[in-house]
Scaffold this active site. Structure first.
Site, PDB file in Angstrom:
ATOM      1  N   SER A 141     -67.523 -16.706 -71.093  1.00 25.00           N
ATOM      2  CA  SER A 141     -67.093 -17.912 -71.789  1.00 25.00           C
ATOM      3  C   SER A 141     -66.032 -18.611 -70.963  1.00 25.00           C
ATOM      4  O   SER A 141     -65.353 -17.972 -70.138  1.00 25.00           O
ATOM      5  CB  SER A 141     -66.515 -17.555 -73.159  1.00 25.00           C
ATOM      6  OG  SER A 141     -65.919 -18.677 -73.782  1.00 25.00           O
ATOM      7  N   TYR A 154     -60.734 -12.562 -78.403  1.00 30.74           N
ATOM      8  CA  TYR A 154     -62.015 -13.075 -77.913  1.00 30.74           C
ATOM      9  C   TYR A 154     -61.940 -13.330 -76.404  1.00 30.74           C
ATOM     10  O   TYR A 154     -62.830 -12.921 -75.645  1.00 30.74           O
ATOM     11  CB  TYR A 154     -62.396 -14.351 -78.655  1.00 30.74           C
ATOM     12  CG  TYR A 154     -63.691 -14.959 -78.169  1.00 30.74           C
ATOM     13  CD1 TYR A 154     -64.904 -14.361 -78.458  1.00 30.74           C
ATOM     14  CD2 TYR A 154     -63.691 -16.126 -77.409  1.00 30.74           C
ATOM     15  CE1 TYR A 154     -66.100 -14.906 -78.012  1.00 30.74           C
ATOM     16  CE2 TYR A 154     -64.877 -16.684 -76.961  1.00 30.74           C
ATOM     17  CZ  TYR A 154     -66.075 -16.072 -77.262  1.00 30.74           C
ATOM     18  OH  TYR A 154     -67.258 -16.615 -76.802  1.00 30.74           O
TER      19      TYR A 154
END
Length: 245
Positions: A141, A154
């Site tokens: 990501s 995350y």
């Protein structure tokens, strides 16, 4: 650019929606042989019917269970005799400020986003070593490059995916195996639905107002797969043109 995709055996985790589903649709059009895994078997079966895949080409798979991931890869080998691409795509993003102490959500992100990728590697690596060919495509990501408030755990999991992938890249050179990291920014998926913290959810909704289609991710995967065997696309980071961070 779609050469070198026809006939490749591709295993995809998290294939029932979002990035995985979009990629399955594109690669099916390009002639890949797909074996799809996800927790939601009904959605997998519906997708398989749309793509004219055999019933055996879908396997209910929770990537937090190593044995289920192994069964998914074993199914690909049983059906097609090999695995050319392992797309470790399954992920969750229940972001929250650390002070909220959502420890169960931290555990879930670690189990899905890190262990799920490692279980995919553990299942497919021996197959690719034996073949002396193959490609891992691991989904990280933009958050794996830049952390912000509420996204600490995350971001940590996605940074871990990048570190694991780079270590893998260096270790598998004797086996002619390629390793690709795909790091998307705001792409329209169900990922934001996993956010339970209302403040973080509100901020993320603002970011995702500019989200681009999951088809953008599928095209990146296709690009990385389509390169000649002596070309290893190691990482692609992409965002909406309007996304500032």
């Amino acid at each position: 650019m779609t050469e070198n995709i026809q006939g490749k055996v591709v295993v995809i985790t998290g294939a029932s929606s979002g990035l995985g589903e979009a990629t399955a649709r594109l690669l099916a059009l390009q002639g890949a042989k797909l074996v799809l895994g996800a927790r939601r078997l009904d959605r997998l079966q519906s997708l398989a019917r749309e793509l004219n895949l055999a019933d055996q080409a879908v396997v209910q798979t929770d990537v937090t269970d190593r044995h289920q991931v192994q069964q998914l890869v074993d199914r690909a080998v049983d059906l097609h005799g090999r695995v050319d691409v392992m797309l470790n795509n399954a992920g969750v993003m229940p972001s929250a400020m650390l002070e909220r102490l959502h420890v169960d959500e931290w555990d879930r992100m670690i189990d899905v986003n890190i262990k799920g990728v490692m279980y995919g590697i553990a299942a497919a690596l021996p197959v690719m070593q034996k073949q002396k060919s193959g490609q891992f495509i691991n989904v990280a990501s933009v958050a794996g490059h830049k952390v912000g408030p509420g996204g600490t755990v995350y971001a940590a999991t996605k940074h871990a995916v990048r570190v694991i992938s780079e270590g893998l890249r260096q270790e598998v050179k004797p086996y002619n195996i390629r390793t690709t990291i795909v790091s998307p920014g705001a792409v329209a998926t169900e990922l934001t639905d996993t956010i339970t913290d209302p403040d973080v959810a509100a901020g993320m909704r603002q970011v995702y107002e500019q989200a681009i289609s999951a088809d953008s991710f599928a095209r990146v995967v296709s690009f990385a797969m389509s390169q000649p065997e002596d070309v290893d696309i190691n990482e692609v980071l992409f965002r909406p043109t309007s996304q500032a961070y």
